[in-house]
Scaffold this active site. Structure first.
Site, mmCIF file in Angstrom:
data_model
loop_
_atom_site.group_PDB
_atom_site.id
_atom_site.type_symbol
_atom_site.label_atom_id
_atom_site.label_comp_id
_atom_site.label_asym_id
_atom_site.label_seq_id
_atom_site.Cartn_x
_atom_site.Cartn_y
_atom_site.Cartn_z
ATOM 1 N N TYR A 75 0.819 -1.241 0.022
ATOM 2 C CA TYR A 75 -0.160 0.084 0.031
ATOM 3 C C TYR A 75 0.901 1.294 0.246
ATOM 4 O O TYR A 75 0.409 2.330 -0.113
ATOM 5 C CB TYR A 75 -0.787 -0.050 1.305
ATOM 6 N N LEU A 210 -17.646 0.875 1.959
ATOM 7 C CA LEU A 210 -18.477 1.844 1.409
ATOM 8 C C LEU A 210 -18.326 1.563 -0.201
ATOM 9 O O LEU A 210 -18.585 2.802 -0.907
ATOM 10 C CB LEU A 210 -17.816 3.184 1.708
ATOM 11 N N ASN A 260 -17.677 8.719 9.788
ATOM 12 C CA ASN A 260 -17.630 7.256 9.757
ATOM 13 C C ASN A 260 -17.497 6.738 11.112
ATOM 14 O O ASN A 260 -17.736 5.419 11.553
ATOM 15 C CB ASN A 260 -16.551 6.697 8.808
HETATM 16 N N1 LIG Z 1 -7.608 -7.678 1.698
HETATM 17 C C1 LIG Z 1 -7.780 -6.845 0.688
HETATM 18 O O1 LIG Z 1 -7.499 -7.497 -0.397
HETATM 19 C C2 LIG Z 1 -8.227 -5.445 0.358
HETATM 20 C C3 LIG Z 1 -8.506 -4.894 -0.799
HETATM 21 C C4 LIG Z 1 -8.873 -3.655 -0.861
HETATM 22 C C5 LIG Z 1 -9.042 -2.859 0.345
HETATM 23 N N2 LIG Z 1 -8.560 -3.288 1.394
HETATM 24 C C6 LIG Z 1 -8.732 -2.307 2.526
HETATM 25 O O2 LIG Z 1 -10.238 -1.743 2.769
HETATM 26 C C7 LIG Z 1 -10.022 -0.704 2.997
HETATM 27 C C8 LIG Z 1 -11.212 0.249 2.489
HETATM 28 O O3 LIG Z 1 -11.572 -0.241 1.154
HETATM 29 P P1 LIG Z 1 -11.444 0.814 0.109
HETATM 30 O O4 LIG Z 1 -10.338 2.038 0.203
HETATM 31 O O5 LIG Z 1 -11.186 0.071 -1.498
HETATM 32 O O6 LIG Z 1 -12.852 1.491 -0.229
HETATM 33 P P2 LIG Z 1 -14.013 2.114 0.743
HETATM 34 O O7 LIG Z 1 -13.523 2.156 2.254
HETATM 35 O O8 LIG Z 1 -15.320 1.253 0.465
HETATM 36 O O9 LIG Z 1 -14.135 3.636 0.114
HETATM 37 C C9 LIG Z 1 -13.299 4.545 0.125
HETATM 38 C C10 LIG Z 1 -13.992 5.977 -0.465
HETATM 39 O O10 LIG Z 1 -15.184 6.351 0.122
HETATM 40 C C11 LIG Z 1 -15.162 7.655 0.376
HETATM 41 N N3 LIG Z 1 -15.670 7.969 1.909
HETATM 42 C C12 LIG Z 1 -15.286 7.679 3.035
HETATM 43 N N4 LIG Z 1 -16.090 7.945 3.913
HETATM 44 C C13 LIG Z 1 -17.320 8.703 3.130
HETATM 45 C C14 LIG Z 1 -18.279 9.189 3.966
HETATM 46 N N5 LIG Z 1 -18.809 9.305 4.950
HETATM 47 N N6 LIG Z 1 -19.250 9.982 2.909
HETATM 48 C C15 LIG Z 1 -18.836 9.601 1.225
HETATM 49 N N7 LIG Z 1 -17.652 9.235 0.974
HETATM 50 C C16 LIG Z 1 -16.858 8.568 1.896
HETATM 51 C C17 LIG Z 1 -13.824 8.013 0.560
HETATM 52 O O11 LIG Z 1 -13.441 9.231 0.048
HETATM 53 P P3 LIG Z 1 -12.252 10.092 0.866
HETATM 54 O O12 LIG Z 1 -11.141 9.457 0.806
HETATM 55 O O13 LIG Z 1 -12.189 11.231 -0.306
HETATM 56 O O14 LIG Z 1 -12.507 10.774 1.882
HETATM 57 C C18 LIG Z 1 -13.097 7.072 -0.590
HETATM 58 O O15 LIG Z 1 -13.127 7.691 -1.840
HETATM 59 C C19 LIG Z 1 -8.587 -0.075 2.059
HETATM 60 O O16 LIG Z 1 -8.248 1.185 2.382
HETATM 61 C C20 LIG Z 1 -7.781 -1.132 2.588
HETATM 62 O O17 LIG Z 1 -7.190 -0.911 3.888
HETATM 63 C C21 LIG Z 1 -8.317 -4.423 1.613
#
Ligand SMILES: NC(=O)c1ccc[n+]([C@@H]2O[C@H](COP(=O)([O-])OP(=O)(O)OC[C@H]3O[C@@H](n4cnc5c(N)ncnc54)[C@H](OP(=O)(O)O)[C@@H]3O)[C@@H](O)[C@H]2O)c1
Length: 292
Positions: A75, A210, A260
């Site tokens: 990451y 999300l 959140n």
């Molecule tokens: N193990 C695996 O294979 C794997 C794969 C993918 C991800 N992950 C982990 O899971 C975490 C979360 O998943 P993700 O980063 O893919 O996506 P997510 O958490 O589903 O979504 C992140 C997005 O949502 C927005 N957001 C956050 N809070 C919000 C709110 N209250 N209202 C509106 N929009 C909001 C963020 O905006 P802003 O950033 O602009 O605030 C960003 O664009 C990752 O960061 C990582 O640590 C693990």
């Protein structure tokens, strides 16, 4: 084969919406109990592709009350997390650090490299990032076990494993993963995975809880969120908590980070919990849920 259930404790979720705990500040987040008996916060900050300086984003999250951080060797956020923790007054014991090793790596050496970047003597949880192309990661698991024996990590687990892959791993190693981290939202999840993990004391961590903001405008979700006076993101996070799933929402923006965490003052009714589950279409921001 099926995983032996006797002698396995059911995952104990200490979240109780009617308790005084809901009125506590986020710095005292409720916790879930892992098979090892150790606790993990019910909610953490994802750090994949943080847009701004990681050290500032994580520092601001620590101030908001986040205590769990999810990262990975790939990451590029580990150094920033390490710097933010070093600069923070929050003691290490109050922090829960999750990192991952790639399935192609030497798990023991990769764990050491991750800790070096994090500038930490240990991680709370290290996960195999995904099942390897062949087999179920028995070799990687042995590497993580060695890291655990040497005190480099407290608990070990997997990501993106199907039920069959977990069963095979348990069959080959005699040990259950503490956690299976999978993509998880009302739009894409698996009731059978939920039952399997609950029955075996495995905690599900939800990645992309999300939907990477792709489904936050869904009409049904928005209408329901409005009824509770909450945002769609808050409803998605609370849905996970009430299922006993630990969400890892990523948020760069301070306003999103705070929003959140503000999910302990309401409860989704059982009727609405069921309605949210009917939104399931195995949606994945990546195209396909790998574990279904
Ligand atoms: N193990 C695996 O294979 C794997 C794969 C993918 C991800 N992950 C982990 O899971 C975490 C979360 O998943 P993700 O980063 O893919 O996506 P997510 O958490 O589903 O979504 C992140 C997005 O949502 C927005 N957001 C956050 N809070 C919000 C709110 N209250 N209202 C509106 N929009 C909001 C963020 O905006 P802003 O950033 O602009 O605030 C960003 O664009 C990752 O960061 C990582 O640590 C693990």
């Amino acid at each position: 084969m099926s995983v032996s259930r006797h002698a396995l404790q059911r995952t104990q979720y200490t979240l109780d919406s009617s308790s005084e705990r809901d009125k506590l500040p986020s710095a005292t987040l409720p916790s879930v109990t892992l098979l090892s008996g150790r606790s993990m916060p019910v909610l953490g900050l994802g750090t994949y592709e943080l847009k701004h300086h990681t050290v500032d984003t994580v520092g601001q999250a620590l101030e908001a009350g986040y205590r769990m951080f999810d990262t990975s060797g790939d990451y590029h956020t580990q150094r920033g997390i390490g710097d933010a923790l070093r600069d923070s007054e929050v003691p290490r014991e109050a922090i829960y650090l999750v990192t991952k090793i790639e399935e192609t790596e030497d798990a023991f050496e990769a764990t050491r490299a991750n800790l070096s970047e994090l500038k930490q003597p240990y991680a709370d949880l290290v996960l195999i990032h995904r099942p390897p192309a062949r087999g179920v990661g028995e070799t990687q698991w042995q590497g993580l076990r060695r890291a655990k024996r040497l005190g480099l990590v407290n608990d070990i687990g997997v990501c993106n494993y199907s039920i069959e892959q977990i069963e095979e791993l348990v069959y080959r190693t005699g040990e259950l993963p503490a956690v299976n981290q999978v993509e998880w939202s009302p739009f894409g999840h698996s009731p059978s995975m939920l039952d399997f993990c609950h029955d075996n004391g495995i905690v599900i961590q939800a990645w992309s809880p999300l939907t990477r903001a792709q489904r936050l405008n869904d009409n049904k979700l928005c209408a329901m969120a409005a009824r509770y006076g909450k945002s769609p993101a808050q409803l998605l996070i609370r849905w996970n908590l009430q299922l006993g799933v630990v969400p890892l929402p990523k948020a760069n923006h301070a306003q999103h980070q705070r929003e959140n965490l503000n999910i302990f003052d309401f409860e989704i009714s059982q009727t609405d919990m069921s309605k949210l589950r009917t939104l399931n279409e195995h949606y994945s921001a990546m195209g396909k849920l790998p574990y279904v």
